[in-house]
Write a protein that holds these residues in place. Structure first.
Motif, mmCIF file in Angstrom:
data_model
loop_
_atom_site.group_PDB
_atom_site.id
_atom_site.type_symbol
_atom_site.label_atom_id
_atom_site.label_comp_id
_atom_site.label_asym_id
_atom_site.label_seq_id
_atom_site.Cartn_x
_atom_site.Cartn_y
_atom_site.Cartn_z
ATOM 1 N N MET A 1 35.231 37.603 21.986
ATOM 2 C CA MET A 1 36.038 38.058 23.109
ATOM 3 C C MET A 1 35.142 38.156 24.338
ATOM 4 N N SER A 2 35.579 37.537 25.433
ATOM 5 C CA SER A 2 34.787 37.587 26.655
ATOM 6 C C SER A 2 35.330 38.633 27.615
ATOM 7 N N THR A 3 34.466 39.104 28.479
ATOM 8 C CA THR A 3 34.827 40.086 29.494
ATOM 9 C C THR A 3 35.150 39.332 30.776
ATOM 10 N N LEU A 4 36.318 39.639 31.364
ATOM 11 C CA LEU A 4 36.824 38.854 32.480
ATOM 12 C C LEU A 4 37.184 39.715 33.681
ATOM 13 N N ILE A 5 36.859 39.206 34.861
ATOM 14 C CA ILE A 5 37.296 39.781 36.132
ATOM 15 C C ILE A 5 38.148 38.717 36.807
ATOM 16 N N LEU A 6 39.341 39.108 37.242
ATOM 17 C CA LEU A 6 40.245 38.184 37.913
ATOM 18 C C LEU A 6 40.240 38.471 39.409
ATOM 19 N N VAL A 7 39.982 37.443 40.197
ATOM 20 C CA VAL A 7 39.976 37.547 41.655
ATOM 21 C C VAL A 7 41.169 36.746 42.177
ATOM 22 N N VAL A 8 42.013 37.407 42.971
ATOM 23 C CA VAL A 8 43.220 36.777 43.500
ATOM 24 C C VAL A 8 43.102 36.695 45.016
ATOM 25 N N ASP A 9 43.024 35.471 45.541
ATOM 26 C CA ASP A 9 42.911 35.292 46.992
ATOM 27 C C ASP A 9 43.261 33.847 47.317
ATOM 28 N N ASP A 10 44.017 33.645 48.366
ATOM 29 C CA ASP A 10 44.434 32.300 48.751
ATOM 30 C C ASP A 10 43.383 31.554 49.574
ATOM 31 N N GLU A 11 42.343 32.237 50.023
ATOM 32 C CA GLU A 11 41.296 31.598 50.824
ATOM 33 C C GLU A 11 40.361 30.791 49.919
ATOM 34 N N PRO A 12 40.151 29.497 50.226
ATOM 35 C CA PRO A 12 39.325 28.654 49.352
ATOM 36 C C PRO A 12 37.853 29.035 49.303
ATOM 37 N N ASP A 13 37.342 29.759 50.306
ATOM 38 C CA ASP A 13 35.923 30.111 50.312
ATOM 39 C C ASP A 13 35.606 31.336 49.469
ATOM 40 N N VAL A 14 36.621 32.000 48.929
ATOM 41 C CA VAL A 14 36.396 33.219 48.150
ATOM 42 C C VAL A 14 35.689 32.922 46.829
ATOM 43 N N GLU A 15 36.133 31.896 46.124
ATOM 44 C CA GLU A 15 35.510 31.599 44.829
ATOM 45 C C GLU A 15 34.017 31.306 44.953
ATOM 46 N N ARG A 50 45.337 37.735 26.598
ATOM 47 C CA ARG A 50 45.392 38.473 25.328
ATOM 48 C C ARG A 50 44.089 38.384 24.531
ATOM 49 N N ASP A 51 43.390 37.256 24.645
ATOM 50 C CA ASP A 51 42.160 37.068 23.876
ATOM 51 C C ASP A 51 40.894 37.391 24.657
ATOM 52 N N THR A 52 41.063 37.976 25.826
ATOM 53 C CA THR A 52 39.902 38.352 26.618
ATOM 54 C C THR A 52 40.002 39.818 26.981
ATOM 55 N N SER A 53 38.881 40.365 27.339
ATOM 56 C CA SER A 53 38.843 41.747 27.783
ATOM 57 C C SER A 53 38.869 41.735 29.304
ATOM 58 N N LEU A 54 40.084 41.766 29.870
ATOM 59 C CA LEU A 54 40.245 41.807 31.319
ATOM 60 C C LEU A 54 39.876 43.217 31.762
ATOM 61 N N ILE A 55 38.806 43.335 32.570
ATOM 62 C CA ILE A 55 38.333 44.666 32.944
ATOM 63 C C ILE A 55 38.652 45.049 34.380
ATOM 64 N N LEU A 56 39.014 44.059 35.216
ATOM 65 C CA LEU A 56 39.236 44.373 36.619
ATOM 66 C C LEU A 56 40.002 43.242 37.276
ATOM 67 N N ILE A 57 40.934 43.628 38.168
ATOM 68 C CA ILE A 57 41.632 42.661 39.003
ATOM 69 C C ILE A 57 41.306 43.015 40.450
ATOM 70 N N LEU A 58 40.833 42.024 41.186
ATOM 71 C CA LEU A 58 40.556 42.174 42.618
ATOM 72 C C LEU A 58 41.558 41.294 43.339
ATOM 73 N N SER A 59 42.363 41.875 44.227
ATOM 74 C CA SER A 59 43.390 41.082 44.884
ATOM 75 C C SER A 59 43.410 41.308 46.385
ATOM 76 N N ASP A 60 43.474 40.191 47.103
ATOM 77 C CA ASP A 60 43.704 40.242 48.537
ATOM 78 C C ASP A 60 45.117 40.778 48.755
ATOM 79 N N ILE A 61 45.342 41.437 49.864
ATOM 80 C CA ILE A 61 46.680 41.942 50.165
ATOM 81 C C ILE A 61 47.508 40.877 50.869
ATOM 82 N N ASN A 62 46.949 40.249 51.888
ATOM 83 C CA ASN A 62 47.711 39.292 52.691
ATOM 84 C C ASN A 62 47.582 37.882 52.135
ATOM 85 N N MET A 63 48.636 37.454 51.418
ATOM 86 C CA MET A 63 48.693 36.104 50.871
ATOM 87 C C MET A 63 50.107 35.580 51.084
ATOM 88 N N PRO A 64 50.252 34.266 51.259
ATOM 89 C CA PRO A 64 51.596 33.715 51.399
ATOM 90 C C PRO A 64 52.359 33.812 50.076
#
Length: 129
Positions: A1-15, A50-64
């Motif tokens: 099981m891997s530990t995962l952080i999800l980043v949500v942002d529509d800007e291409p330079d974020v990743e 389900r098969d990962t340990s999602l530990i944090l979600i980071l999300s931009d507020i302003n997205m289309p």
């Protein structure tokens, strides 16, 4: 099981920015990062964790389409155990209050203070900073 952080942002330079800031952690496999360009993609990805340990979600507020504030309660409904930190360029009191009312753990303003974010990640990993 891997530990995962999800980043949500529509800007291409974020990743590349996040991958650069956390390159040592990613290389050492302390955690993995996934990136969603929209709230809709984020909900799909959250449902697939389900098969990962999602530990944090980071999300931009302003997205289309679906804003981060719209995503927040849906993400919390899918994974109530996972904290969500909202990110915004507009850190006004009203936005902060709305995010916290909807279940956000915190609100970070852009430009992101990566030292503060690293502390939050370390806490989620169970490591004292």
């Amino acid at each position: 099981m891997s530990t995962l952080i999800l980043v949500v942002d529509d800007e291409p330079d974020v990743e590349p920015l996040f991958r650069q800031q956390f390159r040592r952690d990613l290389r050492a496999e302390r955690f993995a990062m996934a990136f969603a360009p929209s709230g809709y993609d984020a909900l799909r990805m959250i449902g697939e964790t389900r098969d990962t340990s999602l530990i944090l979600i980071l999300s931009d507020i302003n997205m289309p389409g679906m804003s981060g504030l719209d995503l927040l309660p849906q993400a919390k409904a899918l994974r109530p155990d996972v904290p969500v930190i909202m990110i915004t360029a507009y850190g006004d009191a009203e936005t902060c209050a709305r995010a916290l009312e909807k279940g956000a753990e915190a609100l970070l303003t852009k430009p992101i203070d990566f030292a503060a974010l690293r502390d939050k990640i370390e806490t989620r990993l169970g490591i004292s900073a």
